[in-house]
Design a protein around this motif. Structure first.
Motif, PDB file in Angstrom:
ATOM      1  N   GLY A  99     -62.198 -74.593  35.721  1.00 12.62           N
ATOM      2  CA  GLY A  99     -61.404 -73.709  36.564  1.00 12.62           C
ATOM      3  C   GLY A  99     -60.043 -73.461  35.933  1.00 12.62           C
ATOM      4  O   GLY A  99     -59.510 -74.308  35.208  1.00 12.62           O
ATOM      5  N   TYR A 127     -48.918 -72.193  41.048  1.00 10.16           N
ATOM      6  CA  TYR A 127     -47.815 -72.271  40.073  1.00 10.16           C
ATOM      7  C   TYR A 127     -46.670 -73.123  40.637  1.00 10.16           C
ATOM      8  O   TYR A 127     -46.117 -73.978  39.951  1.00 10.16           O
ATOM      9  CB  TYR A 127     -47.232 -70.896  39.732  1.00 10.16           C
ATOM     10  CG  TYR A 127     -48.194 -69.789  39.372  1.00 10.16           C
ATOM     11  CD1 TYR A 127     -49.411 -70.055  38.762  1.00 10.16           C
ATOM     12  CD2 TYR A 127     -47.864 -68.464  39.631  1.00 10.16           C
ATOM     13  CE1 TYR A 127     -50.265 -69.022  38.438  1.00 10.16           C
ATOM     14  CE2 TYR A 127     -48.712 -67.424  39.304  1.00 10.16           C
ATOM     15  CZ  TYR A 127     -49.920 -67.710  38.715  1.00 10.16           C
ATOM     16  OH  TYR A 127     -50.758 -66.682  38.406  1.00 10.16           O
ATOM     17  N   ASP A 201     -51.696 -64.247  34.254  1.00 10.52           N
ATOM     18  CA  ASP A 201     -52.897 -64.702  34.952  1.00 10.52           C
ATOM     19  C   ASP A 201     -53.743 -63.473  35.256  1.00 10.52           C
ATOM     20  O   ASP A 201     -53.371 -62.642  36.087  1.00 10.52           O
ATOM     21  CB  ASP A 201     -52.483 -65.438  36.224  1.00 10.52           C
ATOM     22  CG  ASP A 201     -53.655 -66.096  36.941  1.00 10.52           C
ATOM     23  OD1 ASP A 201     -54.806 -65.661  36.729  1.00 10.52           O
ATOM     24  OD2 ASP A 201     -53.409 -67.047  37.712  1.00 10.52           O
ATOM     25  N   ALA A 203     -56.845 -63.371  36.549  1.00 11.22           N
ATOM     26  CA  ALA A 203     -58.001 -63.805  37.344  1.00 11.22           C
ATOM     27  C   ALA A 203     -58.808 -62.618  37.883  1.00 11.22           C
ATOM     28  O   ALA A 203     -60.019 -62.722  38.063  1.00 11.22           O
ATOM     29  CB  ALA A 203     -57.540 -64.698  38.501  1.00 11.22           C
ATOM     30  N   TYR A 204     -58.108 -61.508  38.144  1.00  7.63           N
ATOM     31  CA  TYR A 204     -58.768 -60.353  38.779  1.00  7.63           C
ATOM     32  C   TYR A 204     -58.731 -59.117  37.886  1.00  7.63           C
ATOM     33  O   TYR A 204     -58.838 -58.001  38.389  1.00  7.63           O
ATOM     34  CB  TYR A 204     -58.059 -60.032  40.106  1.00  7.63           C
ATOM     35  CG  TYR A 204     -57.993 -61.192  41.069  1.00  7.63           C
ATOM     36  CD1 TYR A 204     -59.089 -61.527  41.854  1.00  7.63           C
ATOM     37  CD2 TYR A 204     -56.835 -61.959  41.191  1.00  7.63           C
ATOM     38  CE1 TYR A 204     -59.034 -62.588  42.748  1.00  7.63           C
ATOM     39  CE2 TYR A 204     -56.769 -63.020  42.089  1.00  7.63           C
ATOM     40  CZ  TYR A 204     -57.875 -63.328  42.857  1.00  7.63           C
ATOM     41  OH  TYR A 204     -57.812 -64.372  43.739  1.00  7.63           O
TER      42      TYR A 204
HETATM   43  C1  LIG Z   1     -58.671 -67.404  42.143  1.00  7.48           C
HETATM   44  C2  LIG Z   1     -57.505 -67.460  41.226  1.00  7.48           C
HETATM   45  C3  LIG Z   1     -57.563 -68.197  40.042  1.00  7.48           C
HETATM   46  C4  LIG Z   1     -58.834 -68.892  39.640  1.00  7.48           C
HETATM   47  O1  LIG Z   1     -58.823 -70.242  39.870  1.00  7.48           O
HETATM   48  P1  LIG Z   1     -60.060 -71.106  39.341  1.00  7.48           P
HETATM   49  O2  LIG Z   1     -59.482 -72.479  39.275  1.00  7.48           O
HETATM   50  O3  LIG Z   1     -60.452 -70.579  38.000  1.00  7.48           O
HETATM   51  O4  LIG Z   1     -61.147 -70.980  40.356  1.00  7.48           O
HETATM   52  C5  LIG Z   1     -56.477 -68.171  39.202  1.00  7.48           C
HETATM   53  N1  LIG Z   1     -55.375 -67.472  39.487  1.00  7.48           N
HETATM   54  C6  LIG Z   1     -55.276 -66.747  40.620  1.00  7.48           C
HETATM   55  C7  LIG Z   1     -54.053 -65.949  40.875  1.00  7.48           C
HETATM   56  C8  LIG Z   1     -56.334 -66.736  41.523  1.00  7.48           C
HETATM   57  O5  LIG Z   1     -56.231 -66.029  42.662  1.00  7.48           O
END
Ligand SMILES: *Cc1c(COP(=O)(O)O)cnc(C)c1O
Length: 368
Positions: A99, A127, A201, A203-204
């Motif tokens: 993760g 963070y 980051d 993530a999306y």
């Molecule tokens: C969901 C998310 C993550 C991913 O977290 P994992 O530990 O990889 O599941 C990372 N950064 C943000 C901003 C998120 O919303």
């Protein structure tokens, strides 16, 4: 007569706890998430679809083939190689962990402890949590009211503070806002000149149609954080990675516990990366559905659905508590964000399957 144990009087003082636990750890509240059961789960920004059954079967077959009595690869080397191929990245610049939350802790260890963590307010809670737990000086700079990055204020903080880790999410979490490339590049330029480690980051990123690999490639102190938890629909497998230059990656790798990706994690990541088309199709549907839901709520009399470039969006309501309960009674669980700076009345809603989104829209339209 049996004696009933008496509850302890409220006024009795707690025995004073003496232990070696650091005050910073004691002071931080536990991760603020209460699992809530509901038929429609839109509270964790997960993919509404499970990993495809045939890919699950293939990953399981590979896992069964491999020895379980032997340690897996020291640094998830086969997974790093597969990610490097998929991302067109130098394998020496890839670090894989269970993760990307683990990577946020590790990057705070790399450059935050005893130094600074600079974030926006609001921001992704991990963070600030890791900065507090690990003893970094936390500096928070308010987002602009339209949720864009306050470039002058952040630049000033980058110049003023002792360098450490500078975290931005693109698209931003929890607002879903995507900043302009010019703004992000301007901030990275200042951060690089002042010696910060900049975390973008992503993530999306699949839902925003942008990609900062080119900027990371030209910026030795800057890295991209990516995850299998959202677009790939693999939050349960716990897989995240960073893309960085050699120097950052090699030093970050020292902080990763050895053997931290299991035989299952390895097999799942390999199979997923061999079939990116399933992920791509879901992202396309997710974007279509997001726009459909936002359009359906456009003329809502009391609520404002805030445009997003992610797989979730904010709904600003007149009364977040009442709205949250209303959705729950309609079988939909969403996430409250109304206590955060600038987010008064806001709920965060993940984009679900078309049927789930229909149920959400119907519940929202009954909300006053
Ligand atoms: C969901 C998310 C993550 C991913 O977290 P994992 O530990 O990889 O599941 C990372 N950064 C943000 C901003 C998120 O919303």
């Amino acid at each position: 007569m049996t004696s009933v144990p008496q509850p302890q009087s409220q006024s009795q003082p707690e025995p004073e706890v003496k232990s070696g636990i650091r005050a910073a750890v004691r002071a931080v509240p536990a991760y603020p998430f209460v699992p809530t059961d509901a038929p429609i789960k839109l509270d964790q920004n997960e993919n509404p679809y499970d990993f495809p059954a045939e890919l699950k079967a293939e990953a399981t077959r590979r896992m069964l083939e491999r020895p379980w009595n032997r340690y897996p690869d020291l640094h998830a080397d086969t997974v790093r190689a597969a990610i490097a191929r998929y991302e067109s990245w130098d394998e020496a610049g890839v670090v894989v962990t269970p993760g990307s939350n683990v990577l946020i802790k590790l990057l705070t260890e790399l450059a935050g402890i005893g130094q600074t963590v600079l974030v926006t307010d609001p921001t992704f809670s991990v963070y600030t949590l890791e900065a507090s737990l690990l003893g970094a000086k936390l500096v928070e700079v308010s987002l602009n009211a339209d949720f864009s990055l306050p470039v002058p204020e952040l630049s000033a903080a980058l110049e003023r503070e002792q360098p450490g880790v500078f975290c931005i999410a693109q698209p931003h979490a929890p607002t879903g806002h995507l900043d302009t490339r010019a703004d992000v590049e301007a901030l990275v330029q200042v951060a690089e000149r002042c010696g910060w480690i900049t975390v973008i980051d992503e993530a999306y990123y699949q839902y925003g149609g942008h990609d900062y690999r080119d900027l990371v490639r030209r910026s030795p102190g800057t890295l991209s954080l990516r995850t299998f938890s959202k677009a790939w629909g693999l939050a349960g497998a716990r897989l995240g990675y960073l893309l960085a230059g050699r120097d950052v990656a090699e030093n970050a790798q020292k902080l990763v516990s050895a053997f931290n990706i299991t035989v299952l994690g390895q097999a799942v990541a390999e199979v997923a990366l061999e079939h990116p088309e399933y992920m791509q199709r879901r992202v396309e549907e997710g974007i279509r559905e997001r726009e459909r839901v936002l359009a359906a709520l456009k003329d809502h009399p009391t609520c404002q659905a805030i445009p997003s470039q992610s797989n979730f969006f904010l709904l600003r309501t007149p009364d977040a508590d009442a709205a949250y309960q209303h959705f729950l009674q309609s079988g939909v669980v969403v996430r409250r964000q109304d206590k955060l700076h600038l987010l008064q009345g806001c709920l965060r809603v993940a984009v679900g399957t078309p049927a789930e989104n229909d149920a959400f829209i119907a519940a929202a339209q009954a909300l006053r």
